[in-house]
Design an enzyme around this catalytic site. Structure first.
Site, PDB file in Angstrom:
ATOM      1  N   TYR A   1     -20.779  54.654  -5.458  1.00  8.66           N
ATOM      2  CA  TYR A   1     -20.391  54.163  -6.811  1.00  8.66           C
ATOM      3  C   TYR A   1     -20.880  52.782  -6.766  1.00  8.66           C
ATOM      4  O   TYR A   1     -21.020  52.245  -5.625  1.00  8.66           O
ATOM      5  CB  TYR A   1     -18.883  54.041  -6.877  1.00  8.66           C
ATOM      6  CG  TYR A   1     -18.242  55.549  -6.782  1.00  8.66           C
ATOM      7  CD1 TYR A   1     -19.037  56.646  -7.181  1.00  8.66           C
ATOM      8  CD2 TYR A   1     -16.981  55.467  -6.845  1.00  8.66           C
ATOM      9  CE1 TYR A   1     -18.415  57.844  -7.313  1.00  8.66           C
ATOM     10  CE2 TYR A   1     -16.264  56.902  -6.841  1.00  8.66           C
ATOM     11  CZ  TYR A   1     -17.058  57.987  -7.043  1.00  8.66           C
ATOM     12  OH  TYR A   1     -16.238  59.147  -7.198  1.00  8.66           O
TER      13      TYR A   1
ATOM     14  N   LEU B   1     -10.194  64.590 -17.593  1.00  7.98           N
ATOM     15  CA  LEU B   1     -10.452  64.176 -19.076  1.00  7.98           C
ATOM     16  C   LEU B   1     -11.996  64.975 -19.510  1.00  7.98           C
ATOM     17  O   LEU B   1     -12.271  64.623 -20.526  1.00  7.98           O
ATOM     18  CB  LEU B   1     -10.339  62.929 -19.491  1.00  7.98           C
ATOM     19  CG  LEU B   1      -8.942  62.326 -19.338  1.00  7.98           C
ATOM     20  CD1 LEU B   1      -9.036  60.926 -19.969  1.00  7.98           C
ATOM     21  CD2 LEU B   1      -7.761  63.182 -20.163  1.00  7.98           C
TER      22      LEU B   1
ATOM     23  N   GLY C   1     -10.475  63.258 -26.886  1.00  6.17           N
ATOM     24  CA  GLY C   1     -10.971  63.307 -28.330  1.00  6.17           C
ATOM     25  C   GLY C   1     -11.904  62.486 -28.782  1.00  6.17           C
ATOM     26  O   GLY C   1     -12.114  62.436 -30.100  1.00  6.17           O
TER      27      GLY C   1
END
Length: 346
Positions: free
Chosen positions: A53, A236, A243
């Site tokens: 990372y 998610l 969304g």
């Protein structure tokens, strides 16, 4: 914050864990520090990172996330409050991780260099959970159907475990975990442990979310019978289940807008399945992110759900999943969607 046992370690970790892969790319050092402050205040004790990372992986930012966590430890003097997990990269053609610019492998030289550099960046003497980010062997799911590279040069699992065991004996790591691993791979590590090559692995960190429940087929049994629980990343679906991409939206600053690396969640039946879950969130008057995270939290094989965020507002929403419950009727409707669009994003 609810706690769950980590394997057979006798240690409990928070059911929500903090993912940190945006620190050093999408998040500044100050923003990373603020996120860690808030997560710890909310009862999160598991922080997960990796030598790879920030994401997306590149030479310019590699290791920056661990450095930001390290400066936070140094400033807050609270290393003892955190169960710290990091990862060593597996077999790859990436050449910027090692001083000699060689491709990465899971052998003694690579793991030694990876560990010592992570300890230095994290400003700690010990890593609580040291994970292999992905396997050394070529895998069937890394190529087209029916394809498999020759595997004569794979580092044997027993050898990998023996190397990690040496690090445990040195006091530099406490426990061992796997990541992006298959049921066969977990079984090989447990077998090697049973033959005396090192300690049992205590966790596996794989993707798990509403549109990818592949973990339930095979791997979940290791949680039940061998206490190798799941650390779930991408609850998610890289933001799709929040969304924010609904109707083709492309928010400025989103990972899709910045990096366009979300193809895993854009395949056949993915839009239909994601749309169905977003509709359920509206039907039950729930935030879609909280629905998706809470669903993962409710699974009996779950050790911790790793949340990530680029803003404090997103972090607050994600942490809020700990405060809600999903009615049985909603779980039934979720399973009905899964039956209609089975794992469209494995």
């Amino acid at each position: 914050m609810q706690m769950r046992p980590l394997g057979k370690t006798g240690i409990e970790v928070s059911l929500i864990g903090l993912g940190t892969m945006t620190y050093g790319e999408q998040n500044t050092e100050a923003e990373g520090h603020a996120q860690m402050d808030r997560a710890l205040d909310a009862g999160v004790n598991l922080f997960d990172t990796a030598e790879l990372y920030a994401v997306p992986p590149k030479a310019e930012t590699q290791g920056r996330t661990e450095e930001i966590i390290g400066t936070w430890f140094a400033a807050r003097k609270n290393r003892d409050k955190v169960f710290l997990a990091t990862k060593a990269v597996g077999r790859s053609g990436m050449t910027w991780f090692r001083d000699d610019a060689s491709p990465t492998r899971i052998d003694r030289a690579n793991l030694r260099e990876a560990l010592e550099k992570s300890l230095k960046r994290l400003r700690t003497d010990v890593i609580d959970l040291y994970q292999l980010h992905w396997p050394d062997r070529p895998r069937q799911d890394a190529g087209p159907p029916g394809w498999m590279k020759p595997a004569e040069d794979v580092v044997p699992v027993a050898e990998q475990l023996s190397i990690l065991d040496d690090f445990v004996k040195e006091g530099k790591i406490r426990f061992i975990g796997l990541s992006n691993e298959t049921a066969w791979g977990v079984a090989q590590f447990l077998k090697a442990a049973s033959l005396g090559h090192g300690p049992e692995v205590v966790s596996v960190q794989n993707a798990y979310n509403l549109v990818n429940r592949a973990y339930e087929s095979g791997l979940a049994e290791f949680a039940r019978y061998d206490q190798v629980g799941l650390l779930a990343y991408s609850p998610l679906a890289q933001g799709y289940l929040s969304g924010k991409y609904e109707g083709g939206a492309l928010p400025a600053g989103s990972r899709k807008a910045l990096f366009d690396r979300l193809q895993r969640y854009e395949g056949q039946n993915a839009p239909e399945a994601i749309g169905a879950y977003l509709a359920l969130a509206k039907k039950y008057d729930l935030d879609p992110s909280q629905l998706a995270i809470r669903f993962c939290m409710d699974q009996p094989f779950m050790t911790s759900v790793l949340i990530g965020a680029t803003t404090q507002d997103q972090l607050e929403v994600n942490l809020g999943a700990a405060e809600i419950s999903l009615p049985d009727a909603l779980h039934d409707e979720i399973n009905a969607v899964q039956a209609r669009y089975r794992d469209p994003c494995p």
